[in-house]
Enzyme design. Sequence first.
Site, PDB file in Angstrom:
ATOM      1  N   TYR A   1      11.174 -39.145 -26.124  1.00 23.40           N
ATOM      2  CA  TYR A   1      10.264 -40.043 -26.846  1.00 23.40           C
ATOM      3  C   TYR A   1      10.408 -39.957 -28.365  1.00 23.40           C
ATOM      4  O   TYR A   1       9.881 -40.805 -29.083  1.00 23.40           O
ATOM      5  CB  TYR A   1       8.792 -39.764 -26.511  1.00 23.40           C
ATOM      6  CG  TYR A   1       8.410 -39.847 -25.052  1.00 23.40           C
ATOM      7  CD1 TYR A   1       9.245 -40.450 -24.118  1.00 23.40           C
ATOM      8  CD2 TYR A   1       7.208 -39.318 -24.605  1.00 23.40           C
ATOM      9  CE1 TYR A   1       8.884 -40.510 -22.783  1.00 23.40           C
ATOM     10  CE2 TYR A   1       6.845 -39.386 -23.274  1.00 23.40           C
ATOM     11  CZ  TYR A   1       7.692 -39.972 -22.364  1.00 23.40           C
ATOM     12  OH  TYR A   1       7.327 -40.026 -21.053  1.00 23.40           O
TER      13      TYR A   1
ATOM     14  N   HIS B   1      12.472 -34.413 -16.524  1.00 20.06           N
ATOM     15  CA  HIS B   1      12.017 -35.785 -16.773  1.00 20.06           C
ATOM     16  C   HIS B   1      12.363 -36.739 -15.623  1.00 20.06           C
ATOM     17  O   HIS B   1      11.613 -37.662 -15.324  1.00 20.06           O
ATOM     18  CB  HIS B   1      12.608 -36.295 -18.095  1.00 20.06           C
ATOM     19  CG  HIS B   1      11.830 -37.412 -18.712  1.00 20.06           C
ATOM     20  ND1 HIS B   1      11.750 -37.606 -20.058  1.00 20.06           N
ATOM     21  CD2 HIS B   1      11.080 -38.397 -18.158  1.00 20.06           C
ATOM     22  CE1 HIS B   1      11.001 -38.672 -20.311  1.00 20.06           C
ATOM     23  NE2 HIS B   1      10.577 -39.165 -19.173  1.00 20.06           N
TER      24      HIS B   1
HETATM   25  N1  LIG Z   1       7.365 -38.992 -16.842  1.00 20.36           N
HETATM   26  C1  LIG Z   1       7.794 -40.214 -17.040  1.00 20.36           C
HETATM   27  O1  LIG Z   1       8.878 -40.598 -16.596  1.00 20.36           O
HETATM   28  C2  LIG Z   1       6.962 -41.169 -17.826  1.00 20.36           C
HETATM   29  C3  LIG Z   1       7.288 -42.532 -17.844  1.00 20.36           C
HETATM   30  C4  LIG Z   1       6.502 -43.399 -18.591  1.00 20.36           C
HETATM   31  C5  LIG Z   1       5.400 -42.902 -19.297  1.00 20.36           C
HETATM   32  N2  LIG Z   1       5.111 -41.562 -19.291  1.00 20.36           N
HETATM   33  C6  LIG Z   1       3.937 -41.009 -20.057  1.00 20.36           C
HETATM   34  O2  LIG Z   1       2.769 -41.721 -19.681  1.00 20.36           O
HETATM   35  C7  LIG Z   1       2.171 -42.297 -20.838  1.00 20.36           C
HETATM   36  C8  LIG Z   1       1.440 -43.592 -20.485  1.00 20.36           C
HETATM   37  O3  LIG Z   1       2.302 -44.564 -19.940  1.00 20.36           O
HETATM   38  P1  LIG Z   1       2.821 -45.834 -20.783  1.00 20.36           P
HETATM   39  O4  LIG Z   1       2.887 -45.494 -22.223  1.00 20.36           O
HETATM   40  O5  LIG Z   1       4.054 -46.298 -20.113  1.00 20.36           O
HETATM   41  O6  LIG Z   1       1.749 -46.979 -20.558  1.00 20.36           O
HETATM   42  P2  LIG Z   1       0.183 -47.155 -20.300  1.00 20.36           P
HETATM   43  O7  LIG Z   1      -0.608 -45.992 -20.748  1.00 20.36           O
HETATM   44  O8  LIG Z   1       0.045 -47.665 -18.914  1.00 20.36           O
HETATM   45  O9  LIG Z   1      -0.119 -48.410 -21.244  1.00 20.36           O
HETATM   46  C9  LIG Z   1       0.002 -48.375 -22.624  1.00 20.36           C
HETATM   47  C10 LIG Z   1      -0.314 -49.765 -23.153  1.00 20.36           C
HETATM   48  O10 LIG Z   1      -1.686 -50.070 -22.891  1.00 20.36           O
HETATM   49  C11 LIG Z   1      -2.354 -50.442 -24.104  1.00 20.36           C
HETATM   50  N3  LIG Z   1      -3.704 -49.844 -24.045  1.00 20.36           N
HETATM   51  C12 LIG Z   1      -4.057 -48.541 -24.075  1.00 20.36           C
HETATM   52  N4  LIG Z   1      -5.382 -48.387 -23.962  1.00 20.36           N
HETATM   53  C13 LIG Z   1      -5.905 -49.637 -23.859  1.00 20.36           C
HETATM   54  C14 LIG Z   1      -7.216 -50.137 -23.736  1.00 20.36           C
HETATM   55  N5  LIG Z   1      -8.274 -49.320 -23.665  1.00 20.36           N
HETATM   56  N6  LIG Z   1      -7.385 -51.491 -23.675  1.00 20.36           N
HETATM   57  C15 LIG Z   1      -6.320 -52.334 -23.731  1.00 20.36           C
HETATM   58  N7  LIG Z   1      -5.052 -51.911 -23.860  1.00 20.36           N
HETATM   59  C16 LIG Z   1      -4.842 -50.574 -23.918  1.00 20.36           C
HETATM   60  C17 LIG Z   1      -1.515 -49.850 -25.222  1.00 20.36           C
HETATM   61  O11 LIG Z   1      -1.543 -50.662 -26.376  1.00 20.36           O
HETATM   62  P3  LIG Z   1      -1.850 -50.065 -27.861  1.00 20.36           P
HETATM   63  O12 LIG Z   1      -0.995 -48.864 -28.091  1.00 20.36           O
HETATM   64  O13 LIG Z   1      -1.509 -51.240 -28.727  1.00 20.36           O
HETATM   65  O14 LIG Z   1      -3.322 -49.773 -27.856  1.00 20.36           O
HETATM   66  C18 LIG Z   1      -0.104 -49.909 -24.634  1.00 20.36           C
HETATM   67  O15 LIG Z   1       0.483 -51.174 -24.832  1.00 20.36           O
HETATM   68  C19 LIG Z   1       3.350 -42.494 -21.786  1.00 20.36           C
HETATM   69  O16 LIG Z   1       2.977 -42.753 -23.116  1.00 20.36           O
HETATM   70  C20 LIG Z   1       4.092 -41.193 -21.569  1.00 20.36           C
HETATM   71  O17 LIG Z   1       3.482 -40.134 -22.290  1.00 20.36           O
HETATM   72  C21 LIG Z   1       5.862 -40.701 -18.541  1.00 20.36           C
END
Ligand SMILES: NC(=O)c1ccc[n+]([C@@H]2O[C@H](COP(=O)([O-])OP(=O)(O)OC[C@H]3O[C@@H](n4cnc5c(N)ncnc54)[C@H](OP(=O)(O)O)[C@@H]3O)[C@@H](O)[C@H]2O)c1
Length: 277
Positions: free
Chosen positions: A36, A94
């Site tokens: 990241y 990962h």
């Molecule tokens: N282990 C793995 O392979 C893997 C893969 C993917 C992700 N991850 C981890 O999981 C975390 C979360 O997953 P993700 O980043 O893919 O997506 P997510 O948390 O499902 O969604 C993030 C999105 O939702 C929006 N958001 C957040 N809170 C909100 C709210 N209260 N109301 C409306 N919109 C909202 C954010 O926009 P804004 O930022 O503009 O608010 C962003 O666009 C990652 O950041 C990472 O740390 C791990």
Amino acid sequence: MVGIGTFNIGSTKEVQSAIESALEVGYRHIDTAQRYGSEEGIGAALKASGIKREEVFITTKLLPRFANEKDAPKAFEDSLKRLQSDFVDLFLLHWDVNDTYGAWRAMSRLHKEGKTRALGVCNFSADRLVDFCLNNEIKPAINQVEFSPLYQRSDLQKVMQEYGVKLVSWSSFGRGRTGLAGGVLDNPTLAKIAKKHNKSIAQIVLRWLIEQDIIVLPKTTKKERMVENISIFDFALDSDDKAQIAKLNKGKSLFFDPQDAKRIEWLNSDEYNIMPS
Ligand SMILES: NC(=O)c1ccc[n+]([C@@H]2O[C@H](COP(=O)([O-])OP(=O)(O)OC[C@H]3O[C@@H](n4cnc5c(N)ncnc54)[C@H](OP(=O)(O)O)[C@@H]3O)[C@@H](O)[C@H]2O)c1
């Protein structure tokens, strides 16, 4: 139970600013990965906050390229440097690619040396997870996988419960994608439930997950959303809400097909394995 996600935030300065806000509003669990490019900003934010390292739970993940016995220790030490820390709380594989068993041996040594308080994996299917549990002395404490109302994985959940591996949900909001009500955050059923409880859809989703003992990592850079996403401990879903949410499962990933060989090539490619700066 609620950590802050840090995938795709931006520059180190932007990460630092987001994490400073998260710490300020009460987050004490941060999810990062070598992939990241957010480790450095997290280290800087924690230092600037004055909060003791021991009070914050930090997870990082090994880049697939380094997932072998030889490269994992150095890659881990580089993460510690970027995080300005001498340990992490949780160190994860990962993806289920490359030499995961060799990497796990090296990770197990780091654990025994006290440099990582726990070990885990990401994106392991039930069958691969069982093999990993049966053939390693240290079993993964957690498996971090895609899990949302649109992709409910009760078979995997059941196996993980049997083996005592905790589930952590990534992309609980389907990464925030919406359009023609095809996303999580514009789902009409979730909107109805949200209205009933006077909460947002995001809060309903997170509440639904933590009620199943699933750890969540909502990602946002906006302070008001950070507050919204941790304000989920003052209400409960009822059986009717849960029955409606159960029907939303589409039974497949919103992002990829796990059987797609091209995806494995991509995870092993230079394009995916960007060296963290
Ligand atoms: N282990 C793995 O392979 C893997 C893969 C993917 C992700 N991850 C981890 O999981 C975390 C979360 O997953 P993700 O980043 O893919 O997506 P997510 O948390 O499902 O969604 C993030 C999105 O939702 C929006 N958001 C957040 N809170 C909100 C709210 N209260 N109301 C409306 N919109 C909202 C954010 O926009 P804004 O930022 O503009 O608010 C962003 O666009 C990652 O950041 C990472 O740390 C791990």
